[in-house]
Design an enzyme around this catalytic site. Structure first.
Site, PDB file in Angstrom:
ATOM      1  N   GLU A  94     -95.005 119.008 -10.264  1.00 44.86           N
ATOM      2  CA  GLU A  94     -94.262 117.735 -10.314  1.00 44.86           C
ATOM      3  C   GLU A  94     -94.110 117.151  -8.914  1.00 44.86           C
ATOM      4  O   GLU A  94     -94.260 115.947  -8.699  1.00 44.86           O
ATOM      5  CB  GLU A  94     -92.899 117.966 -10.973  1.00 44.86           C
ATOM      6  CG  GLU A  94     -93.061 118.357 -12.438  1.00 44.86           C
ATOM      7  CD  GLU A  94     -91.738 118.513 -13.149  1.00 44.86           C
ATOM      8  OE1 GLU A  94     -91.302 117.547 -13.791  1.00 44.86           O
ATOM      9  OE2 GLU A  94     -91.139 119.593 -13.047  1.00 44.86           O
ATOM     10  N   GLU A 116     -93.363 124.591 -18.519  1.00 40.36           N
ATOM     11  CA  GLU A 116     -91.919 124.647 -18.802  1.00 40.36           C
ATOM     12  C   GLU A 116     -91.592 124.924 -20.261  1.00 40.36           C
ATOM     13  O   GLU A 116     -90.597 125.583 -20.570  1.00 40.36           O
ATOM     14  CB  GLU A 116     -91.240 123.333 -18.386  1.00 40.36           C
ATOM     15  CG  GLU A 116     -91.007 123.204 -16.880  1.00 40.36           C
ATOM     16  CD  GLU A 116     -92.157 122.520 -16.166  1.00 40.36           C
ATOM     17  OE1 GLU A 116     -93.291 122.545 -16.712  1.00 40.36           O
ATOM     18  OE2 GLU A 116     -91.937 121.967 -15.084  1.00 40.36           O
TER      19      GLU A 116
END
Ligand SMILES: C/C=C/C(=O)SCCNC(=O)CCNC(=O)[C@H](O)C(C)(C)COP(=O)(O)OP(=O)(O)OC[C@H]1O[C@@H](n2cnc3c(N)ncnc32)[C@H](O)[C@@H]1OP(=O)(O)O
Length: 726
Positions: free
Chosen positions: A156, A176
């Site tokens: 990210e 995730e």
């Protein structure tokens, strides 16, 4: 080699006994001692931060340094914010390159830090306030230089940068969802804008990372270079952005890879169906899809805010806590006192001999040759040997069919296997795995023979699920070289695990319930709904009734007071129903091994009930699905407590990993002990005690459970002075 899932069961006779290690990454077995992890030691706080070096060409190189995987701890994030502030302020800095120390960009947000986040943090302050408004919208460009891993928060961070350069072996992904959460630093918004919606959904929902070359093909990275050139290329790229020679992309504002609205809806709805099909009881994949949709329909800033708010909620969920527990529990399995902390080097294994080419032996052979080990497979006659080798071929073909092996590899792997009818070639073996039926005297004879033929430091392993290792070793003088290695079927699919006795306990209780009037298929349905891959009766079919009867015999001999003596399987065996292999067990099987219920089962059940004389006991009250789960699984918890109490298992989290990887206990429930602790020892004790009053020893709570219940302790907490006998 890093390994997972290691433990040695039962009576260990010497501290020098080998451990079988199973490497998740290469799916290979290593025998030897553990891996010393110096990074486990306390380290100075300065290690867990970022450093900044401003080069003469005006590029500030910011390096994340938090060994071993450069996780984004709260300290790292604070340090990153300070370094960025300075780089943006300084007039001698034209551009920024972001990288990770020691060849690893970042393994993502620190999984230990979720509970440590400041409670009064403004929603979106990191994702929007810092990463978007300061880094992405900065007047100076940032380029990510990626080697090793860029996972979760790591990727990210990289996607916030204006370009990405990686090595070909780098792994980039957003795993995730595997942890019960969604990306929280803009990943749900930027990934679809960089790689397109279908690829982003695949990467997110399947937690599937891309290697550098593939990431380049899909537009996630802008260039792939060697590790030596990584920083210099990233610096040149950053300066070229400043000089307008390369585009200055802000990922969040890109729309060129997003489909039109109607198409978007179609793709997202299909993804929702797939997610539900994969696991109907999990909500967070659906939340992730909703968050992506919000960003495409209402704009990326709205998407970022929804991502933050939903992410916060998911972080606190029991499912995420369970999955994070499993992550650390898996890694903790390889930490074995007096083995893994001695700094020993695992022994290299080249050749493994297997005794027995049945279902287990051929599965083990498949697992080993698939990982490039030479294998000698021994059987007692030509016919059995041919059958064993045919099974290995069929296993390999199934791997090819599932895309897990190429057709070219099929022949290559098969050439590593040789079949034999005697022990002559066993002299060359580094390890021998015995995988014959559960018969003590046969196993004893085999180990006595092995001792004669194999070299003096060859490691012996017995694939037993029930027999005491001491018994198997009785007729040999090489007890310190024999380990128990219980593979779970199918061995080429399931990771190697420690034995857990609980495996068959649940089947015993299931037979108990059937004798008391419950339906076989309803029990399987309830257990599958709970999250197990299959119910106890479907499992008994898969493993085969021969194994079930042999295992039960061992339990009856060793622990008569806590066994339930159902005749159901024996009755079915008498009529040649042996399970899936004969296409007739509790279920009927078609050519494609699809199982369907068989109405004829009633006949066997009635006979078993009449033999069990269940009428003399009080009737079980009407059981809800929850009751069925508890009555089936609390005895398993009870057995697991005994394993801890007796020191057979090292720690509760090892049993969690064993239950997940060996028996398919749903990982989102955290494993058998973690799940049990969500009820508390007292509740489980009381339930078992009440059942044991009428139905005897199979439910009698053990001392460990009873003590924990009285003292209000969790089942996982290590008792003072507790010692494993491993
Ligand atoms: C909003 C953002 C959310 C997120 O970012 S959530 C986190 C997303 N990231 C991940 O899910 C990645 C998790 N980690 C991994 O998959 C693997 O690890 C790696 C591929 C990064 C490395 O694998 P390998 O080289 O085999 O090492 P190892 O044994 O798995 O880990 C080495 C040590 O590093 C610790 N560790 C790994 N990742 C994290 C992390 N993200 N946070 C905290 N610790 C981490 C482990 O526990 C272990 O520690 P010990 O040596 O003491 O057993």
């Amino acid at each position: 080699m890093k390994c997972t899932c290691t433990t040695v069961r039962e009576e260990r006779t010497s501290a020098t006994i080998c451990h079988l290690y199973y490497s998740e990454r290469s799916r290979a077995i290593v025998v030897g001692a553990g891996v010393l992890r110096p990074h486990c030691l306390l380290r100075p706080a300065s290690d867990m931060a970022t450093t900044m070096e401003v080069r003469r060409d005006g590029v500030a190189v910011i390096t994340v340094s938090n060994p071993p995987v450069n996780a984004l701890s709260l300290d790292v994030i604070a340090s990153l914010q300070r370094d960025y502030g300075e780089a943006l302020r300084r007039s001698d800095v034209k551009a920024i390159v972001l990288t990770g120390a020691k060849g690893r960009f970042s393994g993502g947000f620190d999984l230990n830090a979720f509970d440590k986040k400041p409670k009064n943090e403004k929603p979106g302050s990191l994702s929007i306030g810092f990463l978007t408004d300061i880094v992405e919208d900065a007047p100076k460009p940032s380029v990510a230089a990626i080697d090793g891993v860029a996972l979760g928060g790591g990727l990210e961070l990289a996607m916030v940068c204006h370009a990405r350069v990686s090595t070909s072996s780098a792994q980039l992904g957003l795993p995730e969802l595997q942890l019960g959460i969604i990306p929280g630093l803009g990943g749900t918004q930027r990934l679809p804008r960089l790689v397109g919606l279908p690829k982003a959904l695949e990467m997110l929902l399947m937690s599937k990372p891309l290697k550098g070359v593939e990431a380049h093909k899909f537009g996630l990275v802008d260039a792939v270079v060697s590790a030596d050139e990584l920083i210099s290329t990233a610096c040149s790229w950053a300066l070229e952005i400043v000089e307008d020679k390369c585009p200055w992309f802000r990922s969040l504002h890109r729309t060129d890879r997003l489909p039109a609205l109607e198409e978007t809806k179609k793709i997202l709805n299909f993804a929702r169906l797939q997610a539900q099909k994969q696991s109907a009881s999990l909500q967070h994949p659906l939340v992730c899809i909703d968050v992506i949709e919000e960003g495409i329909i209402s704009g990326p800033r709205a998407g970022l805010m929804k991502e933050t708010l939903c992410g916060k909620m998911l972080e606190m969920s029991q499912i995420s806590k369970s999955l994070r527990h499993v992550f650390f529990a898996q890694r903790a399995t390889s930490k074995i006192p007096n083995i893994s902390n001695l700094g020993l080097t695992p022994r290299r294994i080249n050749k493994v001999a297997i005794v027995g080419g049945g279902l287990m032996g051929s599965g083990i052979a498949t697992a080993l040759i698939s990982n490039n080990l030479l294998v000698i497979l021994k059987e007692v006659n030509e016919q059995f040997l041919d059958a064993g080798i045919s099974r290995v071929k069929a296993n390999l073909r199934s791997l090819v069919k599932r895309g897990q092996m190429t057709k070219e590899d099929y022949e290559k792997k098969l050439s590593l296997l040789s079949g034999v009818l005697d022990y002559e070639q066993f002299r060359e073996a580094d390890v021998v795995i015995e995988a014959v039926i559960e018969d003590v005297s046969l196993k004893q004879k085999i180990f006595a023979d092995l001792e004669k033929y194999c070299h003096s430091d060859c490691i012996f392993a017995t694939n037993t699920s029930t027999i005491d290792l001491q018994l198997i070793c009785q007729k040999t003088s090489c007890k310190d070289r024999i380990a128990g290695a219980h593979f779970f079927s199918p061995a080429h699919v399931m990771p190697l695990l420690e034995i857990i006795r609980t495996h068959w306990t649940s089947s015993q209780v299931a037979c108990f319930l059937v004798d008391y009037g419950l339906d076989v298929y309803h029990i399987d349905h309830v257990i599958t709904k709970f999250g197990m891959p299959m119910g106890p009766f479907r499992l008994a079919d898969l493993v085969g009734f021969g194994v079930a009867v042999a295992s039960r015999k061992q339990y009856l001999q060793s622990y008569p007071e806590r066994c339930y003596k159902s005749m159901l399987i024996e009755i079915m065996l008498e009529e040649n129903r042996t399970g899936e292999s004969s296409r007739k067990g509790f279920y009927l099987y078609d050519d494609k091994r699809k199982a369907s219920p068989d109405p004829e089962i009633k006949k066997y059940v009635e006979k078993s009930r009449s033999m069990a004389s269940t009428a003399q006991y009080p009737k079980l009250p009407k059981l809800t699905d929850n009751d069925i789960v508890e009555i089936m699984l609390f005895p398993v918890v009870n057995e697991a407590c005994r394993l801890l109490d007796e020191g057979v298992a090292l720690k509760a989290s090892d049993l969690d990993v064993a239950s997940i990887m060996g028996r398919g206990f749903p990982s989102y429930r955290g494993g058998v002990m973690f799940w049990a602790d969500s009820f508390g020892a007292k509740y489980i004790y009381d339930r078992l005690k009440a059942w044991s009053k009428y139905h005897g020893g199979i439910f009698e709570p053990c001392e460990y459970l009873s003590t924990r219940s009285r003292q209000g302790l969790s089942l996982a907490a290590m008792a003072d002075g507790a010692m494993s006998r491993l």
